[in-house]
Design a protein around this motif. Structure first.
Motif, mmCIF file in Angstrom:
data_model
loop_
_atom_site.group_PDB
_atom_site.id
_atom_site.type_symbol
_atom_site.label_atom_id
_atom_site.label_comp_id
_atom_site.label_asym_id
_atom_site.label_seq_id
_atom_site.Cartn_x
_atom_site.Cartn_y
_atom_site.Cartn_z
ATOM 1 N N ILE A 26 86.109 30.266 47.114
ATOM 2 C CA ILE A 26 87.121 30.085 46.142
ATOM 3 C C ILE A 26 87.650 31.306 45.707
ATOM 4 N N SER A 59 92.070 22.816 44.400
ATOM 5 C CA SER A 59 92.750 23.676 45.507
ATOM 6 C C SER A 59 94.271 23.387 45.529
ATOM 7 N N HIS A 82 91.265 27.530 48.412
ATOM 8 C CA HIS A 82 90.001 27.180 48.881
ATOM 9 C C HIS A 82 89.909 27.176 50.439
ATOM 10 N N VAL A 119 82.285 27.336 51.214
ATOM 11 C CA VAL A 119 83.587 27.570 50.801
ATOM 12 C C VAL A 119 83.643 28.707 50.112
#
Length: 335
Positions: free
Chosen positions: A264, A317, A251, A262
């Motif tokens: 991912i 994460s 992440h 963010v």
């Protein structure tokens, strides 16, 4: 025939329909959500501000009310692509919208584009299957009637057999025949501690119900200092899961993004935990390209065989912690 998502018996005409993926709001203002319990598969991940968001994929069951609906992000599109779904959302990040505009396999159903009459030829022109409720404030009040929607898009609904099944399925009453005491743990609860960017923590809890033979999802409420059941408004019951999968991946906050979005990592591999029937085993996940489905493996490199039923995929994460609790340890009610 069997559903490509749940492994449960399903009518052929249903199996040949295009799945429907819906982006569902995970913020506090959205609780309780509607329709998550009916989803064949749910991907649970975070957006900016560490706010949870769900991508619920429907095929086996089609509820009348799903939502609240929120915006798209690129990583959810990566997970959705192999299944060629109708992708239902309300706007999205710039990169997600650009991706959806050029993505051929997905049928883009964007509420904002539909109400402004900007839909492409591949999209539906009617948006009457969307509605806003009066019991909540915008943007946490947009819902879709999926049964109405499916009738509207019936001409575009059939796609033939899905190119990518999400998993292998094996019917059994207890643990899979190829699991042994060496690689299986009996568990009662699984706890995930999410460390947020603001240095306070969120906790998610999955409690195994022997009566249901399913995992129930709970979350820790900071205000009340108590565990709260994650309810589905349609069923007035706690969300229950046949197959719980936790996957670990990268992440990163996107540099220069003013909203702190963010990214991912989806096209990669990583650690995974697989829980069903009160047992847990460790393994890994792998996704090679956007067009190939995510795959799950045990520690010997063999495909995981799931219990027929729904799958909930919790994406965490590498900074987050997974804690496995046995039946003799504390339950969330005793925390």
């Amino acid at each position: 025939m069997k559903s490509p998502f749940t492994g449960l018996p399903i009518a052929k005409n249903v199996a040949l329909k295009r799945p429907i993926a819906v982006m569902v709001d995970g913020s506090k203002a959205a609780l309780p959500q509607s329709g998550l319990q009916c989803a064949s598969v749910v991907f649970s991940a975070s957006v900016e501000g560490d706010i949870p968001r769900y991508m619920a994929v429907f095929l086996d069951e089609i509820p009348t009310k799903v939502g609240p609906i929120r915006s798209a992000r690129p990583y959810y599109i990566d997970w959705a692509c192999p299944y060629q779904p109708f992708y239902v959302h309300c706007g999205g990040s710039p990169k997600a919208l650009e991706r959806l505009w050029n993505e051929k396999g997905i049928v883009n159903i964007d509420y904002i584009y539909l109400i402004n009459g900007k839909g492409r030829e591949t999209e539906v022109s009617n948006y009457q299957f969307f509605h806003r409720t009066k019991d909540r404030k915008s943007p946490h009040n947009l819902y879709i009637d999926l049964q109405h929607f499916q009738k509207e898009v019936s001409k575009k609904s059939a796609i033939g057999e899905l190119h990518s099944d999400i998993a292998n399925f094996s019917a059994y009453e207890s643990i899979p025949h190829d699991w042994t005491p060496k690689n299986v743990s009996l568990i009662h609860n699984l706890e995930i501690t999410r460390k947020q960017l603001l240095n306070h923590k969120k906790k998610i809890f999955f409690n195994y119900s022997k009566k249901k033979q399913k995992f129930e999802r709970l979350f820790y409420c900071e205000e009340s200092k108590k565990w709260q059941p994650h309810m589905d408004q349609n069923t007035s019951d706690i969300i229950s899961i046949d197959n719980l999968v936790v996957i670990e991946t990268g992440h990163d906050v996107i540099k220069g993004d003013l909203k702190g979005r963010v990214m991912i990592k989806t096209l990669s591999r990583g650690k995974a935990w697989f829980c069903m029937n009160g047992f847990m085993t460790k393994g890994s996940w792998l996704k090679i390209t956007a067009d190939t489905a995510i795959r799950f493996f045990d520690l010997k490199g063999q495909r995981i065989k799931f219990k027929p039923g729904n799958i909930w995929i919790e994406v965490i994460s590498r900074k987050e912690k997974v804690k496995i609790l046995s039946a003799s340890e504390l339950s969330p009610q005793s925390h």
